[in-house]
Design a protein around this motif. Structure first.
Motif, PDB file in Angstrom:
ATOM      1  N   THR A  10      80.802 148.449 -11.825  1.00 57.94           N
ATOM      2  CA  THR A  10      79.806 148.187 -12.868  1.00 57.94           C
ATOM      3  C   THR A  10      80.217 148.698 -14.243  1.00 57.94           C
ATOM      4  O   THR A  10      79.492 148.507 -15.214  1.00 57.94           O
ATOM      5  N   GLY A  11      81.358 149.351 -14.335  1.00 53.18           N
ATOM      6  CA  GLY A  11      81.824 149.899 -15.603  1.00 53.18           C
ATOM      7  C   GLY A  11      82.437 148.839 -16.497  1.00 53.18           C
ATOM      8  O   GLY A  11      82.574 147.672 -16.129  1.00 53.18           O
ATOM      9  N   LEU A  12      82.826 149.276 -17.692  1.00 53.25           N
ATOM     10  CA  LEU A  12      83.376 148.367 -18.687  1.00 53.25           C
ATOM     11  C   LEU A  12      84.622 147.652 -18.175  1.00 53.25           C
ATOM     12  O   LEU A  12      84.761 146.434 -18.329  1.00 53.25           O
ATOM     13  N   VAL A  13      85.536 148.390 -17.564  1.00 54.13           N
ATOM     14  CA  VAL A  13      86.736 147.777 -16.979  1.00 54.13           C
ATOM     15  C   VAL A  13      86.410 147.163 -15.622  1.00 54.13           C
ATOM     16  O   VAL A  13      86.867 146.069 -15.293  1.00 54.13           O
ATOM     17  N   GLY A  14      85.610 147.857 -14.839  1.00 47.72           N
ATOM     18  CA  GLY A  14      85.307 147.404 -13.488  1.00 47.72           C
ATOM     19  C   GLY A  14      84.726 146.008 -13.422  1.00 47.72           C
ATOM     20  O   GLY A  14      85.115 145.197 -12.569  1.00 47.72           O
ATOM     21  N   GLN A  15      83.784 145.689 -14.312  1.00 51.29           N
ATOM     22  CA  GLN A  15      83.195 144.354 -14.310  1.00 51.29           C
ATOM     23  C   GLN A  15      84.239 143.286 -14.592  1.00 51.29           C
ATOM     24  O   GLN A  15      84.272 142.244 -13.933  1.00 51.29           O
ATOM     25  N   ARG A  16      85.078 143.553 -15.593  1.00 55.77           N
ATOM     26  CA  ARG A  16      86.136 142.586 -15.915  1.00 55.77           C
ATOM     27  C   ARG A  16      87.096 142.436 -14.751  1.00 55.77           C
ATOM     28  O   ARG A  16      87.549 141.333 -14.432  1.00 55.77           O
ATOM     29  N   LEU A  17      87.424 143.545 -14.123  1.00 49.99           N
ATOM     30  CA  LEU A  17      88.366 143.511 -13.009  1.00 49.99           C
ATOM     31  C   LEU A  17      87.813 142.696 -11.844  1.00 49.99           C
ATOM     32  O   LEU A  17      88.508 141.844 -11.280  1.00 49.99           O
ATOM     33  N   VAL A  18      86.564 142.946 -11.476  1.00 52.21           N
ATOM     34  CA  VAL A  18      85.971 142.220 -10.349  1.00 52.21           C
ATOM     35  C   VAL A  18      85.939 140.723 -10.631  1.00 52.21           C
ATOM     36  O   VAL A  18      86.305 139.913  -9.770  1.00 52.21           O
ATOM     37  N   ASN A  19      85.531 140.337 -11.826  1.00 55.58           N
ATOM     38  CA  ASN A  19      85.515 138.911 -12.162  1.00 55.58           C
ATOM     39  C   ASN A  19      86.920 138.308 -12.131  1.00 55.58           C
ATOM     40  O   ASN A  19      87.107 137.158 -11.725  1.00 55.58           O
ATOM     41  N   LEU A  20      87.907 139.101 -12.529  1.00 59.25           N
ATOM     42  CA  LEU A  20      89.290 138.643 -12.474  1.00 59.25           C
ATOM     43  C   LEU A  20      89.716 138.409 -11.026  1.00 59.25           C
ATOM     44  O   LEU A  20      90.342 137.391 -10.698  1.00 59.25           O
ATOM     45  N   LEU A  21      89.363 139.334 -10.150  1.00 62.79           N
ATOM     46  CA  LEU A  21      89.742 139.221  -8.743  1.00 62.79           C
ATOM     47  C   LEU A  21      89.027 138.061  -8.059  1.00 62.79           C
ATOM     48  O   LEU A  21      89.594 137.395  -7.178  1.00 62.79           O
ATOM     49  N   LEU A  22      87.770 137.822  -8.456  1.00 63.71           N
ATOM     50  CA  LEU A  22      86.999 136.742  -7.847  1.00 63.71           C
ATOM     51  C   LEU A  22      87.602 135.376  -8.160  1.00 63.71           C
ATOM     52  O   LEU A  22      87.381 134.403  -7.421  1.00 63.71           O
ATOM     53  N   HIS A  23      88.379 135.295  -9.246  1.00 68.15           N
ATOM     54  CA  HIS A  23      89.000 134.027  -9.629  1.00 68.15           C
ATOM     55  C   HIS A  23      90.500 134.004  -9.328  1.00 68.15           C
ATOM     56  O   HIS A  23      91.184 133.050  -9.685  1.00 68.15           O
ATOM     57  N   ASP A  24      90.972 135.045  -8.652  1.00 67.00           N
ATOM     58  CA  ASP A  24      92.388 135.114  -8.277  1.00 67.00           C
ATOM     59  C   ASP A  24      92.550 134.468  -6.898  1.00 67.00           C
ATOM     60  O   ASP A  24      92.003 134.960  -5.905  1.00 67.00           O
ATOM     61  N   HIS A  25      93.295 133.381  -6.833  1.00 71.84           N
ATOM     62  CA  HIS A  25      93.434 132.628  -5.583  1.00 71.84           C
ATOM     63  C   HIS A  25      94.104 133.427  -4.478  1.00 71.84           C
ATOM     64  O   HIS A  25      94.024 133.051  -3.299  1.00 71.84           O
ATOM     65  N   ARG A  26      94.752 134.523  -4.837  1.00 69.93           N
ATOM     66  CA  ARG A  26      95.445 135.324  -3.831  1.00 69.93           C
ATOM     67  C   ARG A  26      94.486 136.172  -3.007  1.00 69.93           C
ATOM     68  O   ARG A  26      94.843 136.663  -1.935  1.00 69.93           O
ATOM     69  N   TYR A  27      93.262 136.353  -3.488  1.00 69.49           N
ATOM     70  CA  TYR A  27      92.278 137.163  -2.770  1.00 69.49           C
ATOM     71  C   TYR A  27      91.225 136.291  -2.095  1.00 69.49           C
ATOM     72  O   TYR A  27      90.657 135.392  -2.729  1.00 69.49           O
ATOM     73  N   SER A  28      90.951 136.591  -0.839  1.00 70.78           N
ATOM     74  CA  SER A  28      89.905 135.875  -0.104  1.00 70.78           C
ATOM     75  C   SER A  28      88.605 136.678  -0.061  1.00 70.78           C
ATOM     76  O   SER A  28      87.530 136.118   0.200  1.00 70.78           O
ATOM     77  N   GLU A  29      88.699 137.975  -0.335  1.00 68.26           N
ATOM     78  CA  GLU A  29      87.508 138.835  -0.267  1.00 68.26           C
ATOM     79  C   GLU A  29      87.670 140.019  -1.212  1.00 68.26           C
ATOM     80  O   GLU A  29      88.750 140.597  -1.320  1.00 68.26           O
ATOM     81  N   VAL A  30      86.578 140.355  -1.910  1.00 71.43           N
ATOM     82  CA  VAL A  30      86.565 141.496  -2.831  1.00 71.43           C
ATOM     83  C   VAL A  30      85.373 142.373  -2.489  1.00 71.43           C
ATOM     84  O   VAL A  30      84.221 142.010  -2.740  1.00 71.43           O
ATOM     85  N   THR A  31      85.636 143.523  -1.908  1.00 73.79           N
ATOM     86  CA  THR A  31      84.587 144.474  -1.543  1.00 73.79           C
ATOM     87  C   THR A  31      84.381 145.464  -2.680  1.00 73.79           C
ATOM     88  O   THR A  31      85.355 145.994  -3.221  1.00 73.79           O
ATOM     89  N   CYS A  32      83.126 145.713  -3.041  1.00 74.42           N
ATOM     90  CA  CYS A  32      82.811 146.672  -4.104  1.00 74.42           C
ATOM     91  C   CYS A  32      81.903 147.762  -3.548  1.00 74.42           C
ATOM     92  O   CYS A  32      80.797 147.470  -3.064  1.00 74.42           O
ATOM     93  N   LEU A  33      82.354 149.000  -3.599  1.00 80.49           N
ATOM     94  CA  LEU A  33      81.516 150.130  -3.212  1.00 80.49           C
ATOM     95  C   LEU A  33      80.752 150.587  -4.450  1.00 80.49           C
ATOM     96  O   LEU A  33      81.367 150.962  -5.452  1.00 80.49           O
ATOM     97  N   VAL A  34      79.425 150.547  -4.393  1.00 84.90           N
ATOM     98  CA  VAL A  34      78.591 150.792  -5.569  1.00 84.90           C
ATOM     99  C   VAL A  34      77.436 151.728  -5.234  1.00 84.90           C
ATOM    100  O   VAL A  34      77.049 151.884  -4.077  1.00 84.90           O
ATOM    101  N   ARG A  35      76.876 152.347  -6.279  1.00 84.05           N
ATOM    102  CA  ARG A  35      75.739 153.256  -6.111  1.00 84.05           C
ATOM    103  C   ARG A  35      74.428 152.499  -5.905  1.00 84.05           C
ATOM    104  O   ARG A  35      73.518 152.993  -5.250  1.00 84.05           O
ATOM    105  N   ARG A  36      74.330 151.334  -6.534  1.00 83.69           N
ATOM    106  CA  ARG A  36      73.093 150.556  -6.483  1.00 83.69           C
ATOM    107  C   ARG A  36      73.460 149.075  -6.420  1.00 83.69           C
ATOM    108  O   ARG A  36      74.600 148.706  -6.752  1.00 83.69           O
ATOM    109  N   PRO A  37      72.520 148.216  -5.995  1.00 84.82           N
ATOM    110  CA  PRO A  37      72.826 146.782  -5.890  1.00 84.82           C
ATOM    111  C   PRO A  37      73.377 146.209  -7.191  1.00 84.82           C
ATOM    112  O   PRO A  37      72.925 146.559  -8.282  1.00 84.82           O
ATOM    113  N   LEU A  38      74.353 145.322  -7.061  1.00 89.27           N
ATOM    114  CA  LEU A  38      74.963 144.698  -8.225  1.00 89.27           C
ATOM    115  C   LEU A  38      74.045 143.645  -8.833  1.00 89.27           C
ATOM    116  O   LEU A  38      73.284 142.988  -8.125  1.00 89.27           O
ATOM    117  N   SER A  39      74.151 143.493 -10.137  1.00 88.63           N
ATOM    118  CA  SER A  39      73.434 142.438 -10.825  1.00 88.63           C
ATOM    119  C   SER A  39      74.235 141.152 -10.703  1.00 88.63           C
ATOM    120  O   SER A  39      75.385 141.088 -11.144  1.00 88.63           O
TER     121      SER A  39
END
Length: 207
Positions: A10-39
């Protein structure tokens, strides 16, 4: 196909990173460990890769199984102001990240990349830089942790929910620093969080 795990999504870099990974064809799954539900509005997940898991970071070691992925990205970090004390700051910026590296090793993930800081030095008189340096020494000194890498950004540009005085100044004066900080001083230029995210992906080992 590869799987990734992100801490600090959920951080400034973290959000960008997750969105980058979600659009990276090399990844089939992106798990995020978070304190509270993601928006949901913060992420674009057209291929249904995102797997958010709400955890108690005080009990991070109890979630070891989630580290059984190919690549672990750690974007955890706070400020002294937000943490409220040096001990609380150290818990987030040193202890949590160090435990994450240990769990990565225990689950035999292929690589571990985390965010440090330009100027990190275990002998620094500056508390923030000293903690970052001590963490680098601790992680890089761990045996059987393959492909451990740190990115060392300067001040980050971008809007935050929590106001950070130095980063606000960097945001307003960024064009000046681009011209002033040249050569060996280039590493001290304020950087965009998306650039840090791209650097983190580039440091991963793609075996």
């Amino acid at each position: 196909m590869k799987s990734a795990m992100v801490l600090g999504a959920t951080g400034l870099v973290g959000q960008r990173l997750v969105n980058l990974l979600l659009h990276d064809h090399r990844y089939s799954e992106v798990t995020c460990l978070v304190r509270r539900p993601l928006s949901a509005s913060a992420f674009h997940d057209p291929h249904n890769k995102l797997r958010p898991v709400v955890i108690d970071f005080e009990m991070l070691q109890d979630y070891q199984g989630y580290f059984s992925v190919n690549h672990v990205y750690c974007c955890l970090g706070t400020t002294l102001k937000a943490a409220g004390s040096k001990s609380a700051f150290r818990k987030v910026d040193f202890e949590y990240v160090h435990i994450a590296a240990q769990l990565t090793r225990a689950q035999r993930a292929n690589s571990f990349v985390w965010i440090s800081s330009v100027g990190a030095d275990a002998k620094s008189r500056h508390f923030y830089l000293r903690v970052k340096g001590e963490l680098e020494n601790a992680i890089m000194g761990m045996s059987q942790l393959p492909n451990a890498s740190a990115v060392r950004p300067s001040l980050l540009l971008g809007a935050r929910e929590d106001s950070r005085f130095l980063e606000d100044i960097a945001q307003k004066t960024a064009p000046i620093w681009q011209h002033v900080l040249q050569g060996a001083l280039k590493k001290y230029r304020p950087v965009k969080p998306e650039d840090v995210a791209h650097n983190m992906v580039a440091l991963q080992a793609w075996q």
